[in-house]
Design an enzyme around this catalytic site. Structure first.
Site, PDB file in Angstrom:
ATOM      1  N   GLU A   1       0.819  -1.221   0.000  1.00 44.96           N
ATOM      2  CA  GLU A   1       0.000   0.000   0.000  1.00 44.96           C
ATOM      3  C   GLU A   1       0.855   1.275   0.000  1.00 44.96           C
ATOM      4  O   GLU A   1       0.390   2.343   0.402  1.00 44.96           O
ATOM      5  CB  GLU A   1      -0.957  -0.022   1.189  1.00 44.96           C
ATOM      6  CG  GLU A   1      -2.027  -1.092   1.033  1.00 44.96           C
ATOM      7  CD  GLU A   1      -2.891  -1.217   2.264  1.00 44.96           C
ATOM      8  OE1 GLU A   1      -3.982  -0.641   2.274  1.00 44.96           O
ATOM      9  OE2 GLU A   1      -2.474  -1.876   3.221  1.00 44.96           O
TER      10      GLU A   1
ATOM     11  N   SER B   1      -6.235  -2.738   1.244  1.00 46.98           N
ATOM     12  CA  SER B   1      -6.599  -2.178  -0.059  1.00 46.98           C
ATOM     13  C   SER B   1      -7.063  -3.255  -1.033  1.00 46.98           C
ATOM     14  O   SER B   1      -6.894  -3.127  -2.233  1.00 46.98           O
ATOM     15  CB  SER B   1      -5.435  -1.394  -0.673  1.00 46.98           C
ATOM     16  OG  SER B   1      -5.158  -0.256   0.101  1.00 46.98           O
TER      17      SER B   1
ATOM     18  N   SER C   1     -11.061  10.142   1.499  1.00 49.66           N
ATOM     19  CA  SER C   1     -11.243   8.777   2.015  1.00 49.66           C
ATOM     20  C   SER C   1     -12.437   8.724   2.945  1.00 49.66           C
ATOM     21  O   SER C   1     -12.857   9.727   3.514  1.00 49.66           O
ATOM     22  CB  SER C   1     -10.006   8.331   2.790  1.00 49.66           C
ATOM     23  OG  SER C   1      -8.870   8.310   1.967  1.00 49.66           O
TER      24      SER C   1
HETATM   25  N1  LIG Z   1     -16.735 -12.310   3.588  1.00 45.19           N
HETATM   26  C1  LIG Z   1     -17.050 -11.420   2.645  1.00 45.19           C
HETATM   27  N2  LIG Z   1     -18.282 -11.405   2.068  1.00 45.19           N
HETATM   28  C2  LIG Z   1     -18.595 -10.511   1.107  1.00 45.19           C
HETATM   29  N3  LIG Z   1     -17.752  -9.580   0.635  1.00 45.19           N
HETATM   30  C3  LIG Z   1     -16.519  -9.541   1.148  1.00 45.19           C
HETATM   31  C4  LIG Z   1     -16.103 -10.446   2.187  1.00 45.19           C
HETATM   32  N4  LIG Z   1     -14.841 -10.161   2.513  1.00 45.19           N
HETATM   33  C5  LIG Z   1     -14.463  -9.135   1.725  1.00 45.19           C
HETATM   34  N5  LIG Z   1     -15.457  -8.760   0.899  1.00 45.19           N
HETATM   35  C6  LIG Z   1     -15.370  -7.684  -0.097  1.00 45.19           C
HETATM   36  O1  LIG Z   1     -13.995  -7.412  -0.338  1.00 45.19           O
HETATM   37  C7  LIG Z   1     -13.640  -6.095   0.103  1.00 45.19           C
HETATM   38  C8  LIG Z   1     -12.248  -6.079   0.687  1.00 45.19           C
HETATM   39  O2  LIG Z   1     -12.154  -6.998   1.759  1.00 45.19           O
HETATM   40  P1  LIG Z   1     -11.538  -6.598   3.155  1.00 45.19           P
HETATM   41  O3  LIG Z   1     -11.586  -7.792   4.027  1.00 45.19           O
HETATM   42  O4  LIG Z   1     -12.215  -5.392   3.653  1.00 45.19           O
HETATM   43  O5  LIG Z   1     -10.023  -6.343   2.777  1.00 45.19           O
HETATM   44  P2  LIG Z   1      -9.090  -5.032   2.852  1.00 45.19           P
HETATM   45  O6  LIG Z   1      -8.429  -5.093   4.177  1.00 45.19           O
HETATM   46  O7  LIG Z   1      -8.154  -5.216   1.736  1.00 45.19           O
HETATM   47  O8  LIG Z   1      -9.995  -3.842   2.714  1.00 45.19           O
HETATM   48  C9  LIG Z   1     -14.745  -5.716   1.067  1.00 45.19           C
HETATM   49  O9  LIG Z   1     -14.882  -4.322   1.160  1.00 45.19           O
HETATM   50  C10 LIG Z   1     -15.956  -6.388   0.410  1.00 45.19           C
HETATM   51  O10 LIG Z   1     -16.407  -5.649  -0.720  1.00 45.19           O
END
Ligand SMILES: Nc1ncnc2c1ncn2[C@@H]1O[C@H](COP(=O)(O)OP(=O)(O)O)[C@@H](O)[C@H]1O
Ligand SMILES: [Mg+2]
Length: 380
Positions: free
Chosen positions: A24, A207, A348
């Site tokens: 990142e 990200s 953001s």
């Molecule tokens: N278990 C899940 N069910 C549905 N969508 C998910 C799930 N995990 C992640 N996502 C989707 O992926 C995106 C990024 O996942 P996240 O765990 O927030 O990772 P990061 O830390 O990279 O933001 C989330 O904002 C969502 O849109």
């Protein structure tokens, strides 16, 4: 002595630290551009230090435009001749002094730094390693301490902590390096039992990097390998159907409880992005829409803010965090993650949610630095 009272209060010297070794890096630079632009220079003396991908620290430009996102190039810190190193104990005092060491010349002091503003996302910045280094140097810093940073970085351990205080986490399995390398089939079987779609993630990234949405068992192996490019530990989650609702948390002053913003909602526009992936976050500006306050019943707003504060306290958060949930059609709030150094450009989610809740970007920076100056270093 009258000289002390006659001297106007010295501005606090803030080391704005950005770039870093994680994937990142560029996002961190964009954040720095926003902060360098907005920080109140009448109150703070800014020392901009960039960390190159190699890990080297350099004194860099304080000009925000050097770090902003232009349409086609991602900003990047490159190490220069003005290497920055942290001083060691002087006069019985550890650290707090930075030195610039240009090759072939005597290291020069940058003077004493009052507080570090680590605008770093991901491993070696947001995960407790930098925080430990700053503690060792007896330097104050904005944001979460060592343990909270480490827990908040790790998508496995944060779930363990959240569940322990009764927050609802979705079904998941963890695939360790050893498990994958000794019996990948067993891991694939455990993941398959969760049902589809699955979200396969590096345990410690951000990200959306390294994350794959997987529709069937045949896709699991490649997705795990993709996640392992970022982290030997992988978390596989059942896909949750629900709206993405986020809350900004700010530590209370003194002994006050954490403050929470109005919740925001990320709505992915139908089209190229099935979920909130990297492109939707940073490249395709039209792909995701933030609405704040999210259109939710008052009871749900109350509940999500309360849960966000609980999540913050559960990990032992300090300073700031953004807490992300899924709001399911049945009305459940499933916690997705906490970010102890959330995206922090003026556009953001985190600063936007505070702006909508009555706290502007410049004041927010001020508030965070104030909290960090008020607390000491060491065990708190
Ligand atoms: N278990 C899940 N069910 C549905 N969508 C998910 C799930 N995990 C992640 N996502 C989707 O992926 C995106 C990024 O996942 P996240 O765990 O927030 O990772 P990061 O830390 O990279 O933001 C989330 O904002 C969502 O849109
Ligand atoms: Mg996220």
């Amino acid at each position: 002595m009258t000289t002390e009272t006659a001297t106007p209060a010295r501005k606090a010297r803030v080391l704005v630290l950005f770039g870093g070794r994680s994937s990142e890096h560029a996002v961190s630079c964009v954040t720095a551009a926003g902060v360098l632009e907005a920080i109140d220079r009448s109150r703070y003396d800014v020392v901009p230090v960039g960390i190159a991908r190699s890990g080297q620290w350099s004194l860099v430009s304080a000009d925000p435009s050097a770090w902003s996102l232009r349409s086609d190039v991602l900003p990047e810190v490159t190490a220069n001749e003005q290497a920055v190193v942290m001083g060691t104990a002087v006069d019985g005092r550890a650290g707090q002094e930075l030195l610039v060491a240009a090759p072939g010349s005597v290291p020069e002091s940058l003077g004493r730094v009052d507080v570090v503003l680590p605008l770093l996302h991901g491993p070696f910045g947001e995960d407790g390693t930098l925080q430990g280094m700053l503690e060792m140097a007896d330097m104050r810093y904005v944001g979460a301490g060592v343990l909270a940073s480490a827990v908040g970085m790790d998508k496995h351990f944060m779930k363990v902590v959240f569940a322990s205080v009764g927050l609802e986490v979705g079904p998941y399995v963890v695939v360790t390096d050893r498990q994958w390398r000794t019996d990948s089939e067993a891991s694939i079987e455990r993941a398959t039992a969760l049902g589809f779609p699955l979200f396969v993630k590096p345990a410690r990234a951000g990200s959306s990097m390294g994350i794959t949405r997987v529709e069937d068992a045949a896709g699991i192996r490649a997705a795990v390998e993709a996640a392992r490019a970022f982290d030997p530990k992988v978390v596989i989650e059942a896909g949750i159907v629900g709206r993405e609702i986020e809350v900004a948390v700010l530590q209370g002053r003194g002994l006050d409880a954490p403050r929470t913003s109005l919740p925001g909602e990320i709505a992915i526009q139908p089209g190229d992005h099935a979920w909130y992936d990297f492109e939707a976050k940073y490249v395709d500006g039209a792909a995701a829409e933030l609405s704040c306050p999210a259109d939710l019943p008052a009871e749900v707003i109350e509940r999500v803010r309360h849960s966000a504060a609980e999540a913050f306290e559960a990990i032992g958060g300090e300073g700031l965090s953004r807490v992300d949930f899924f709001y399911t059609p049945e009305g459940r709030l499933v916690i997705n993650e906490i970010n102890t150094m959330p995206g922090f450009t003026p556009i953001s989610m985190y600063p936007q949610m505070w702006a909508k809740s009555g706290l502007g970007y410049t004041e927010l920076i001020d508030e965070l630095i104030g909290l960090a100056l008020d607390r000491g270093t060491g065990l708190r």
